[in-house]
Every structure is written in structure tokens, then in C-alpha cells.
Write an enzyme that holds these catalytic residues in place. Structure first.
Site, short mmCIF file in Angstrom:
data_model
loop_
_atom_site.label_atom_id
_atom_site.label_comp_id
_atom_site.label_asym_id
_atom_site.label_seq_id
_atom_site.Cartn_x
_atom_site.Cartn_y
_atom_site.Cartn_z
N GLU A 33 0.84 -1.21 0.00
CA GLU A 33 0.00 0.00 0.00
C GLU A 33 0.87 1.26 0.00
O GLU A 33 0.55 2.23 -0.69
CB GLU A 33 -0.94 0.01 1.20
CG GLU A 33 -1.86 1.22 1.25
CD GLU A 33 -2.80 1.32 0.07
OE1 GLU A 33 -2.94 2.42 -0.50
OE2 GLU A 33 -3.41 0.29 -0.29
N GLU A 69 1.06 6.63 -6.88
CA GLU A 69 -0.02 7.59 -7.10
C GLU A 69 0.46 9.02 -6.88
O GLU A 69 0.10 9.93 -7.65
CB GLU A 69 -1.20 7.28 -6.18
CG GLU A 69 -1.92 6.01 -6.56
CD GLU A 69 -3.08 5.67 -5.63
OE1 GLU A 69 -3.23 6.33 -4.57
OE2 GLU A 69 -3.84 4.76 -5.96
#
Length: 127
Positions: free
Chosen positions: A75, A82
Site C-alpha cells: 500500500e 499515485e
């Protein structure tokens, strides 16, 4: 000669200490800005308690906690991807979508791996 980042100039114990502080900053930022990370930390905390309480081998405990930690690791990498994509441009672009989707797929695969590991260990323990 290639340009050298100012962040690469530290060495020895100073570098290790700086890296530790950067990591703490990363955790703080992920906690503050990434809803999925907060959810996964909650899952990690609950799962770790359950794994430690279960009457299973130390190796099985390590595996159960390890796959939950792997979700957090992936993550963080996904959030990094991102952030870089958004830093480059906020415009919609197929390559930006691919990069974000690939990161999301990596998190999904890690969650499936964790679910499989937990399923196998719990099945062997209770059946």
C-alpha cells in the site's frame, strides 16, 4: 558526470538516522492522507492480536502477521506511485491510469495472498 541529489550526500550513522526520520515522516503522511492505509493499519492491529492469541506455531504466527505487514508495504508503494503520477500531472492520461491501476492490482493481489494464508492456517487449526 551525472547530477547528484542533495539527499544522497549523507553517509554512515547520519544517513541511517536521517533515513529513519524520513520513514517516520512517510508513516505520518500515509496515516494523514491515505484512507486505505489507515484501514489496513487497523486490520494489521486486529490481525496481529488474533495471530498472537491463536494456539498455532511461532512460524504460523509469523506468516499471518507477515502477510498483513506485506499489505501495508505494498500500500505504501502504491501510494508512492499515485503521488508521483499526480505530481507529474493531474490531467487524465491512459499511462497515468495504468500506473495507478497496476499499483491497485498489486495491493489486491497482496490482500488475496493474505486471505489465502489466513484461510489455510485457520483451516488447519480448526478442522
Amino acid at each position: 558526470m551525472e547530477p547528484v541529489s542533495e539527499f544522497k550526500s549523507k553517509s554512515g550513522l547520519k544517513r541511517i538516522f536521517s533515513a529513519f526520520l524520513y520513514s517516520i515522516d512517510g508513516f505520518k503522511s500515509a496515516w494523514k492522507h491515505e484512507h486505505a492505509f489507515r484501514q489496513e493499519v487497523s486490520l494489521f492491529a486486529v490481525g496481529t492480536i488474533i495471530a498472537l492469541v491463536l494456539r498455532i506455531s511461532a512460524f504460523e504466527k509469523l506468516v499471518l502477521i507477515g502477510v498483513l505487514m506485506l499489505i501495508l508495504i505494498v500500500e505504501l508503494i502504491n501510494s508512492s506511485i499515485e503521488a508521483v503520477v499526480d505530481r507529474v500531472s493531474l490531467e487524465r492520461h491512459p499511462l497515468s491510469k495504468n500506473a495507478k491501476d497496476f499499483g491497485s492490482a498489486a495491493v489486491l493481489l497482496t490482500c488475496l495472498l493474505a486471505a489465502g494464508a489466513w484461510g489455510v492456517v485457520l483451516f488447519n487449526r480448526f478442522y
